[in-house]
Write an enzyme that holds these catalytic residues in place. Structure first.
Site, PDB file in Angstrom:
ATOM      1  CG  ASN A 159      -1.889   1.223   1.333  1.00  0.00           C
ATOM      2  OD1 ASN A 159      -2.438   1.505   0.290  1.00  0.00           O
ATOM      3  ND2 ASN A 159      -2.001   1.506   2.549  1.00  0.00           N
ATOM      4  CG  ASP A 199      -3.627   3.724   6.558  1.00  0.00           C
ATOM      5  OD1 ASP A 199      -3.373   3.257   5.597  1.00  0.00           O
ATOM      6  OD2 ASP A 199      -4.537   4.766   6.883  1.00  0.00           O
TER       7      ASP A 199
HETATM    8  C1  GRF Z   1      -2.471   8.810  -3.055  1.00  0.00           C
HETATM    9  O1  GRF Z   1      -1.968   9.813  -2.298  1.00  0.00           O
HETATM   10  C2  GRF Z   1      -2.130   7.779  -2.016  1.00  0.00           C
HETATM   11  O2  GRF Z   1      -0.981   7.685  -1.405  1.00  0.00           O
HETATM   12  C3  GRF Z   1      -3.325   7.425  -1.383  1.00  0.00           C
HETATM   13  O3  GRF Z   1      -4.551   7.660  -2.410  1.00  0.00           O
HETATM   14  C4  GRF Z   1      -4.033   8.468  -3.210  1.00  0.00           C
HETATM   15  C5  GRF Z   1      -4.282   7.658  -4.625  1.00  0.00           C
HETATM   16  O4  GRF Z   1      -3.868   8.652  -5.717  1.00  0.00           O
HETATM   17  N1  GRF Z   1      -3.256   6.018  -0.679  1.00  0.00           N
HETATM   18  P1  GRF Z   1      -4.091   8.144  -7.107  1.00  0.00           P
HETATM   19  O5  GRF Z   1      -5.455   7.525  -7.206  1.00  0.00           O
HETATM   20  O6  GRF Z   1      -3.123   7.301  -7.508  1.00  0.00           O
HETATM   21  O7  GRF Z   1      -4.021   9.489  -8.027  1.00  0.00           O
END
Ligand code: GRF
Length: 224
Positions: A118, A156
């Site tokens: 993640n 997380d």
């Molecule tokens: C990112 O900021 C990631 O850290 C969080 O969700 C967001 C996803 O962004 N888990 P994207 O959909 O890849 O643009």
């Protein structure tokens, strides 16, 4: 006609990517794969949200995708069971959460132990959960960043592969900070996945090792 010299074969790791929204991290993977920098074969993109722009990105790249909408399931475990069924049909080596905005059950997480990763937009263990950019600004933190980690049942949390940080500027808003952190995400997430695909990552006592060395410099500082 002379035979072409044999090329070194790099085994591609099969990946399933889970998204909920824009999919800019997914796009970073696709771009790195296309550039020959990331030895991944994304066999499937799954979204829990039919409107996710990331689904368009998958289609554009010729990657199979599907929607498993959590609203169609009466419980979290039913939804996760449906996800597992869909993911496992693809037989992935790695399952990548890239902006997947659902909390996963322990059963799901344990099913993909040590092959579920993640990205979270904070310097974990600081700020698990949502609204991380504003929380870092409100706390007057000097630094903010993103963490790439193996997933464990606690939300997380889990062994950290890489973290990137940058200084919070006095004029930063949640949006400006999010945009700058995204740039870090797009650099570090493909790198972490490359190491995984190359079989270079291991976990020892909750610490991630690269090439079995303890010296992996997990925290990188950016000036973006
Ligand atoms: C990112 O900021 C990631 O850290 C969080 O969700 C967001 C996803 O962004 N888990 P994207 O959909 O890849 O643009």
């Amino acid at each position: 006609m002379p035979k072409p010299a044999p090329q070194p074969t790099t085994k591609l790791a099969r990946a399933v990517v889970l998204i909920s929204g824009g999919g800019s991290n997914l796009q970073a993977f696709i771009d790195q794969i296309d550039a020959g920098e990331l030895p991944l074969d994304i066999s499937l993109v799954v979204s829990n949200n039919g409107d996710a722009f990331g689904l368009d990105r998958a289609k554009q790249a010729g990657i199979e995708s599907c929607v498993v909408d959590h609203r169609n399931y009466s419980s979290r475990s039913d939804f996760d069971a449906a996800l597992i069924e869909r993911i496992d049909a693809s037989q992935p080596d790695i399952v990548i959460l890239a902006g997947f905005m659902r909390i996963l059950t322990a059963d799901f997480v344990n099913h993909y132990e040590n092959r579920l990763v993640n990205i979270h937009p904070s310097l974990l263990p600081k700020y698990p959960g949502t609204n991380t950019h504003q929380r870092a600004i409100d706390a007057k933190d000097q630094w903010h960043g993103a963490s790439i980690h193996f997933v464990v049942p606690e939300v997380d949390a889990g062994p950290i592969i890489l973290q990137g940080r940058l200084p919070i500027n006095s004029g930063d808003t949640s949006e400006s900070l999010q945009q700058r952190i995204h740039k870090i995400e797009h650099k570090l997430y493909p790198l972490a996945l490359k190491w995984f695909a190359q079989g270079r990552l291991s976990i020892n006592l909750d610490k991630v090792l690269l090439d079995n060395e303890t010296s992996l410099e997990q925290l990188q500082t950016f000036d973006l």
